[in-house]
Design an enzyme around this catalytic site. Structure first.
Site, PDB file in Angstrom:
ATOM      1  N   ASP A  40       0.932  -1.108  -0.003  1.00  0.00           N
ATOM      2  CA  ASP A  40       0.004  -0.055   0.123  1.00  0.00           C
ATOM      3  C   ASP A  40       0.950   1.297  -0.034  1.00  0.00           C
ATOM      4  O   ASP A  40       2.208   1.012   0.484  1.00  0.00           O
ATOM      5  CB  ASP A  40      -0.862   0.035   1.424  1.00  0.00           C
ATOM      6  CG  ASP A  40      -2.310   0.712   1.149  1.00  0.00           C
ATOM      7  OD1 ASP A  40      -2.176   1.991   0.801  1.00  0.00           O
ATOM      8  OD2 ASP A  40      -3.539  -0.205   1.019  1.00  0.00           O
ATOM      9  N   TYR A  79     -13.642   6.386 -14.686  1.00  0.00           N
ATOM     10  CA  TYR A  79     -13.496   5.248 -13.910  1.00  0.00           C
ATOM     11  C   TYR A  79     -14.385   3.956 -14.453  1.00  0.00           C
ATOM     12  O   TYR A  79     -13.817   2.877 -14.197  1.00  0.00           O
ATOM     13  CB  TYR A  79     -14.552   5.728 -12.438  1.00  0.00           C
ATOM     14  CG  TYR A  79     -14.373   4.334 -11.368  1.00  0.00           C
ATOM     15  CD1 TYR A  79     -13.101   4.211 -10.550  1.00  0.00           C
ATOM     16  CD2 TYR A  79     -15.392   3.690 -10.895  1.00  0.00           C
ATOM     17  CE1 TYR A  79     -12.810   3.621  -9.675  1.00  0.00           C
ATOM     18  CE2 TYR A  79     -15.459   2.869 -10.001  1.00  0.00           C
ATOM     19  CZ  TYR A  79     -14.312   2.803  -9.291  1.00  0.00           C
ATOM     20  OH  TYR A  79     -13.984   1.903  -8.283  1.00  0.00           O
ATOM     21  N   THR A 115     -16.563   1.223   2.585  1.00  0.00           N
ATOM     22  CA  THR A 115     -15.158   1.665   2.845  1.00  0.00           C
ATOM     23  C   THR A 115     -14.851   2.915   3.241  1.00  0.00           C
ATOM     24  O   THR A 115     -15.581   3.602   2.966  1.00  0.00           O
ATOM     25  CB  THR A 115     -14.427   1.191   1.484  1.00  0.00           C
ATOM     26  OG1 THR A 115     -14.944   2.094   0.600  1.00  0.00           O
ATOM     27  CG2 THR A 115     -14.666  -0.203   1.178  1.00  0.00           C
TER      28      THR A 115
END
Length: 252
Positions: free
Chosen positions: A36, A154, A189
């Protein structure tokens, strides 16, 4: 413990769906490495899970930069041995204007959300081919089939992820390497919560169209991913698993 003796590599594993996948894979017996850009969060999560007895390893890694990612990947292989399962989870949103978006912004976005799938394949496939075994799971989105205003581009990236999933499934199946996609719907999330904070009215609108009357927990997405990584899914290849609580079935 369906992932015992497996080494699962998860991109974007410090938060959200990625963190849930790291945990679920570890709970199912896997050695789990994850990368990450959120270094502090990644180290904290590694420490938390290690103290609970799980075999996890974090390394900073930028999926958009192959050379940087290779450093992380090599460290993970040195720690846990060859990677047998890959989860391409890292991604960012895009709410660009097609006129105002710059070339650099375009390239950076697609490097993270699409090109990274190729990067991990380049790294993991050589050993998978030698072993005649492997599983790749690419996190796509329901945006690959239907999208939302002001999300340019996207949907294009997530459609591309599903396309790469098909290519890899067809090309690598002969090597007993399975590649599948998972397309989550609304999942609670930090990324989604931050979007709701910028557009508070959208939370109520989004809840109103949920066939199950709620949004997904990250753990519910993770369980599908770990299934696809396991031998329980031994004849599942080239598929896109929609995990959206039935949202895609709803007439607009």
């Amino acid at each position: 413990m369906k992932l015992v003796n497996e080494h699962v590599f998860v991109t974007g594993g410090a938060n959200g769906i990625g963190a849930a996948i790291v945990l679920d894979a570890a709970q199912n017996g896997a050695k789990v490495s994850f990368c990450d850009l959120a270094v502090d969060a990644g180290k904290k999560y590694e420490k938390e899970l290690t103290e609970k007895g799980f075999n996890v390893f974090f390394h900073q890694g930028d999926v958009a930069n192959f050379d940087n990612l290779k450093i992380a990947f090599d460290a993970m292989v040195a720690k846990f041995g060859p990677v047998t399962g890959v989860v391409n989870n890292a991604g960012v949103n895009s709410n660009a204007d097609p006129v105002e978006m710059t070339n650099d912004q375009w390239n950076r976005f697609f490097d993270v959300d699409l090109k990274s799938v190729w990067h991990t394949a380049k790294l993991a496939l050589p050993e998978m081919r030698k072993a005649k075994k492997g599983a790749i799971v690419n996190i796509a989105s329901i945006h690959a089939r239907m999208s939302f205003p002001k999300f340019f581009p996207y949907a294009a990236a997530k459609s591309g992820v599903i396309g790469l999933t098909r290519n890899l499934a067809l090309d690598e199946g002969i090597n007993n390497i399975r590649t599948n996609a998972v397309s989550p719907g609304y999942t609670l999330t930090p990324l989604l919560e931050s979007w709701f904070q910028t557009q508070p009215a959208k939370r109520a609108e989004s809840m109103a169209v949920q066939p199950l009357g709620r949004m997904a927990q990250t753990s519910e997405i993770a369980k599908v991913v770990t299934f696809l990584l396991s031998s329980d899914a031994s004849f599942v290849n080239g598929a896109d698993w929609i995990v959206d609580g039935g949202l895609h079935a709803r007439f607009a």
